[in-house]
Design a protein around this motif. Structure first.
Motif, short mmCIF file in Angstrom:
data_model
loop_
_atom_site.label_atom_id
_atom_site.label_comp_id
_atom_site.label_asym_id
_atom_site.label_seq_id
_atom_site.Cartn_x
_atom_site.Cartn_y
_atom_site.Cartn_z
N THR A 8 -73.35 7.06 -5.27
CA THR A 8 -73.22 8.66 -3.89
C THR A 8 -71.94 7.75 -3.00
O THR A 8 -70.96 9.30 -2.47
CB THR A 8 -74.61 8.74 -3.56
OG1 THR A 8 -75.22 7.30 -2.63
CG2 THR A 8 -75.91 8.98 -3.78
N ARG A 119 -72.56 12.03 5.54
CA ARG A 119 -73.93 10.88 6.37
C ARG A 119 -74.81 11.52 5.65
O ARG A 119 -75.69 10.21 5.52
CB ARG A 119 -73.84 11.15 7.85
CG ARG A 119 -74.26 10.52 8.96
CD ARG A 119 -74.31 10.56 9.86
NE ARG A 119 -73.31 12.33 10.35
CZ ARG A 119 -72.54 12.45 11.36
NH1 ARG A 119 -72.77 11.56 12.29
NH2 ARG A 119 -72.69 13.57 11.17
N PHE A 120 -75.31 12.61 5.15
CA PHE A 120 -76.46 12.76 4.31
C PHE A 120 -75.73 12.77 3.46
O PHE A 120 -76.84 11.89 2.56
CB PHE A 120 -76.27 14.80 3.92
CG PHE A 120 -76.89 14.86 2.67
CD1 PHE A 120 -78.15 15.00 3.25
CD2 PHE A 120 -76.85 15.97 1.77
CE1 PHE A 120 -79.69 15.26 2.40
CE2 PHE A 120 -77.84 16.91 1.56
CZ PHE A 120 -79.35 16.10 1.71
N GLN A 122 -75.26 9.15 2.45
CA GLN A 122 -75.09 8.13 2.97
C GLN A 122 -76.48 7.82 3.19
O GLN A 122 -76.83 6.87 2.88
CB GLN A 122 -74.55 7.57 4.02
CG GLN A 122 -72.51 7.65 3.98
CD GLN A 122 -72.22 7.33 5.00
OE1 GLN A 122 -73.30 7.45 6.38
NE2 GLN A 122 -70.91 6.48 5.26
N GLU A 123 -77.66 8.80 3.53
CA GLU A 123 -79.11 8.44 3.54
C GLU A 123 -79.48 9.95 2.37
O GLU A 123 -80.96 10.06 2.34
CB GLU A 123 -78.58 9.39 5.05
CG GLU A 123 -78.69 8.26 5.98
CD GLU A 123 -78.52 8.52 7.20
OE1 GLU A 123 -79.61 9.86 7.77
OE2 GLU A 123 -78.28 8.66 8.13
N PRO A 125 -81.55 11.57 0.16
CA PRO A 125 -82.97 11.49 -0.15
C PRO A 125 -83.66 10.91 -1.42
O PRO A 125 -82.70 12.65 -2.25
CB PRO A 125 -84.35 12.01 0.57
CG PRO A 125 -83.38 13.17 1.47
CD PRO A 125 -82.26 12.66 0.97
#
Length: 173
Positions: A8, A119-120, A122-123, A125
């Protein structure tokens, strides 16, 4: 579908490079040239900038990031192209008739979507990782296609300008 072969972090870096390239292609333009659409077969540079952003917002952020609020819902009409499932759209030949949103607003929209998407990532799901990575890869390819169209559209517009402006001054090293 296809398999994404990047982490990612690598995907986010590639995304940012491709997105920045589109902005760089527009740097030589004068402010008025962002709206030029000399024929029904071309699109204004401002539209390319917004449409590619709309793709990432509409098909990734809105669908996979529950907390995301659409930047400007009324722009969906202008930046949609042929995606009938996403609502009404401005006919291609009329994209140059619409002066607003202003180019500065479209560039701010790009920054907003890019910041949220990175940012999404990096996190991201785990349950959405494969689908999101595939959509981002598709979106990157879509952006690159629009980079080619953008260059063709700008060259066509400048080639039909009676002043024959130069798109980019070559500077010797």
């Amino acid at each position: 579908m296809f398999t994404v072969q990047r982490s990612t972090g690598e995907l986010a870096a590639h995304y940012q490079r491709v997105r920045q390239q589109t902005v760089q292609l527009c740097k030589p333009l004068h402010p008025e040239e962002y709206l030029v659409q000399p024929t029904a077969n071309t699109s204004p540079p401002k539209w390319h900038l917004g449409h590619t952003t709309w793709f990432f917002e509409n098909f990734i952020l809105c669908d996979y990031l529950a907390s995301y609020q659409t930047y400007a819902p009324e722009w969906n009409f202008y930046f949609n192209s042929y995606y009938e499932s996403q609502g009404r759209m401005v006919p291609k030949e009329e994209r140059g008739f619409i002066g607003r949103p202003a180019t500065e607003e479209v560039l701010a929209y790009r920054k907003h979507v890019d910041a949220h998407l990175v940012r999404f990532l990096q996190e991201l799901p785990e349950e959405h990782a494969d689908a999101v990575e595939q959509l981002i890869t598709l979106g990157i390819h879509h952006e690159q296609q629009h980079q080619e169209l953008l260059v063709y559209d700008v060259k066509y517009a400048m080639g039909h300008n009676p002043y024959f402006p130069v798109y980019h001054e070559e500077r010797p090293d």
